[in-house]
Design a protein around this motif. Structure first.
Motif, PDB file in Angstrom:
ATOM      1  N   TYR A   1       3.292  -7.790   4.208  1.00  0.00           N
ATOM      2  CA  TYR A   1       3.459  -6.499   3.547  1.00  0.00           C
ATOM      3  C   TYR A   1       3.677  -6.758   2.061  1.00  0.00           C
ATOM      4  O   TYR A   1       4.730  -7.259   1.661  1.00  0.00           O
ATOM      5  N   ASN A   2       2.656  -6.462   1.273  1.00  0.00           N
ATOM      6  CA  ASN A   2       2.726  -6.614  -0.184  1.00  0.00           C
ATOM      7  C   ASN A   2       3.168  -8.012  -0.607  1.00  0.00           C
ATOM      8  O   ASN A   2       4.067  -8.176  -1.439  1.00  0.00           O
TER       9      ASN A   2
ATOM     10  N   ASP B   1      -1.764  -6.857   8.465  1.00  0.00           N
ATOM     11  CA  ASP B   1      -1.410  -6.201   7.197  1.00  0.00           C
ATOM     12  C   ASP B   1      -0.745  -4.872   7.518  1.00  0.00           C
ATOM     13  O   ASP B   1      -1.392  -3.912   7.923  1.00  0.00           O
ATOM     14  N   ASP B   2       0.574  -4.835   7.313  1.00  0.00           N
ATOM     15  CA  ASP B   2       1.366  -3.669   7.692  1.00  0.00           C
ATOM     16  C   ASP B   2       1.418  -2.645   6.554  1.00  0.00           C
ATOM     17  O   ASP B   2       2.473  -2.363   5.988  1.00  0.00           O
ATOM     18  N   GLY B   3       0.247  -2.098   6.220  1.00  0.00           N
ATOM     19  CA  GLY B   3       0.179  -1.032   5.231  1.00  0.00           C
ATOM     20  C   GLY B   3       0.366  -1.474   3.797  1.00  0.00           C
ATOM     21  O   GLY B   3       0.891  -0.705   2.977  1.00  0.00           O
ATOM     22  N   SER B   4      -0.051  -2.692   3.449  1.00  0.00           N
ATOM     23  CA  SER B   4       0.097  -3.172   2.073  1.00  0.00           C
ATOM     24  C   SER B   4      -0.713  -2.319   1.107  1.00  0.00           C
ATOM     25  O   SER B   4      -1.790  -1.817   1.429  1.00  0.00           O
ATOM     26  N   GLU B   5      -0.187  -2.162  -0.112  1.00  0.00           N
ATOM     27  CA  GLU B   5      -0.884  -1.465  -1.199  1.00  0.00           C
ATOM     28  C   GLU B   5      -0.893  -2.348  -2.445  1.00  0.00           C
ATOM     29  O   GLU B   5       0.164  -2.587  -3.031  1.00  0.00           O
TER      30      GLU B   5
ATOM     31  N   ARG C   1      -5.521  -4.441  10.034  1.00  0.00           N
ATOM     32  CA  ARG C   1      -4.869  -3.532   9.097  1.00  0.00           C
ATOM     33  C   ARG C   1      -4.186  -2.395   9.857  1.00  0.00           C
ATOM     34  O   ARG C   1      -4.796  -1.736  10.708  1.00  0.00           O
TER      35      ARG C   1
ATOM     36  N   THR D   1      -1.878   1.196   9.228  1.00  0.00           N
ATOM     37  CA  THR D   1      -1.420   2.203   8.261  1.00  0.00           C
ATOM     38  C   THR D   1      -0.794   3.363   9.020  1.00  0.00           C
ATOM     39  O   THR D   1      -1.283   3.752  10.078  1.00  0.00           O
TER      40      THR D   1
ATOM     41  N   ASN E   1       2.743   1.769   6.748  1.00  0.00           N
ATOM     42  CA  ASN E   1       3.679   0.697   7.034  1.00  0.00           C
ATOM     43  C   ASN E   1       4.634   1.113   8.149  1.00  0.00           C
ATOM     44  O   ASN E   1       5.280   2.143   8.074  1.00  0.00           O
TER      45      ASN E   1
ATOM     46  N   ALA F   1       4.339  -4.408  13.675  1.00  0.00           N
ATOM     47  CA  ALA F   1       3.267  -5.316  13.276  1.00  0.00           C
ATOM     48  C   ALA F   1       3.143  -6.483  14.256  1.00  0.00           C
ATOM     49  O   ALA F   1       2.033  -6.871  14.650  1.00  0.00           O
TER      50      ALA F   1
END
Length: 281
Positions: A19-20, A44-48, A68, A70, A72, A78
């Motif tokens: 995550y990010n 990928d737990d909702g990374s931005e 992926r 979405t 988070n 996850a």
């Protein structure tokens, strides 16, 4: 080195939730050096912005897939999603690691080989070298190795290093996989359920460099983690085990102790280890 340690790892996959943490995750992926090709699932737990895997040409020994999610949903969701995804692909053994931690060469193969001679083994970890954010060695994390000792002291001390674990998929699924019932203690919750039917142990070798991050999950979720652990102790009540009560008192004390003070005490009590030390065979 045994034949299994140099053989294929077709039934193993590494599970890494992110995550990010793009840069940290890339360093972790680059550390996965084995003697056979290795499959990796990055959740990928909702990374931005969304996590992007490194080019395949840069890490030719890895087959990286990104799942992926979405928005988070937290590490528990996850990990559960990653386990289900890998189970659908027929994976038999799941090796955990987190972004920022570095695997020692041969760690995955050594753990996989240990499962060959231990059919009742449901989860297997290693020791770890704790390091600072800039890579300086701090102390060695050396939990008990034998299943019987782990059962006896499991609430008196930390017996597993989550990102150093390898899990038998059949044991994880039979136990109900990861869940969010005990926030910040999803790993202990799973291992305790696995121990109802399987053995859990650790190899006496350093398998990862474990990054200490004061702003990371261990610090920010510490109170919830301790409260969840106390709740788990109530579920697995062992009135006749003196070490159970030692652990109960210790966790109550931890609620009142600042994280920085606790970290310093642990560092003084644990032996030092060079970060360059190779994995022991």
């Amino acid at each position: 080195m045994t034949r299994n340690e140099t053989g294929p790892l077709d039934d193993v996959a590494v599970l890494m939730p992110v995550y990010n943490c793009q840069e940290d995750a890339w360093r972790t992926l680059a550390s996965l050096r084995e003697t056979a090709p290795l499959r990796v699932l990055v959740v990928d737990d909702g990374s931005e912005p969304p996590f992007a895997a490194p080019p395949a040409r840069d890490l030719p020994g890895l087959r990286i897939e990104v799942l992926r999610l979405t928005p988070n949903g937290g590490i528990e969701a996850a990990l559960a999603a990653g386990v289900e995804h890998l189970h659908a692909q027929g994976v038999e053994f799941v090796a955990r690691i987190d972004g920022g931690d570095l695997a020692r060469p041969g760690r995955i193969a050594a753990q996989r080989a240990a499962f060959v001679t231990a059919p009742r083994l449901g989860a297997l970890g290693t020791w770890a070298q704790a390091v600072s954010r800039d890579g300086r060695p701090r102390f060695v994390m050396a939990p008990p190795t034998e299943a019987a000792a782990i059962r006896r002291v499991r609430f008196a001390r930390s017996c597993f290093i989550h990102p150093a674990m390898m899990l038998r998929m059949r044991a994880v699924r039979a136990a109900g996989s990861y869940r969010d019932r005990y926030p910040a203690a999803e790993d202990l919750d799973l291992f305790l359920r696995i121990m109802r039917e399987w053995d859990c142990a650790n190899l006496p070798l350093i398998g990862i460099d474990y990054e200490l991050n004061e702003s990371g999950i261990s610090a920010s979720r510490r109170r919830r983690q301790i409260l969840s652990t106390l709740r788990l102790q109530c579920v697995y009540f062992e009135p006749g085990n003196p070490l159970y009560w030692v652990g109960f008192a210790k966790h109550l004390l931890h609620l009142l102790t600042p994280y920085a003070v606790l970290s310093n005490v642990k560092r003084m009590l644990r032996p030092r280890e060079s970060a360059s030390r190779p994995i022991r065979r």
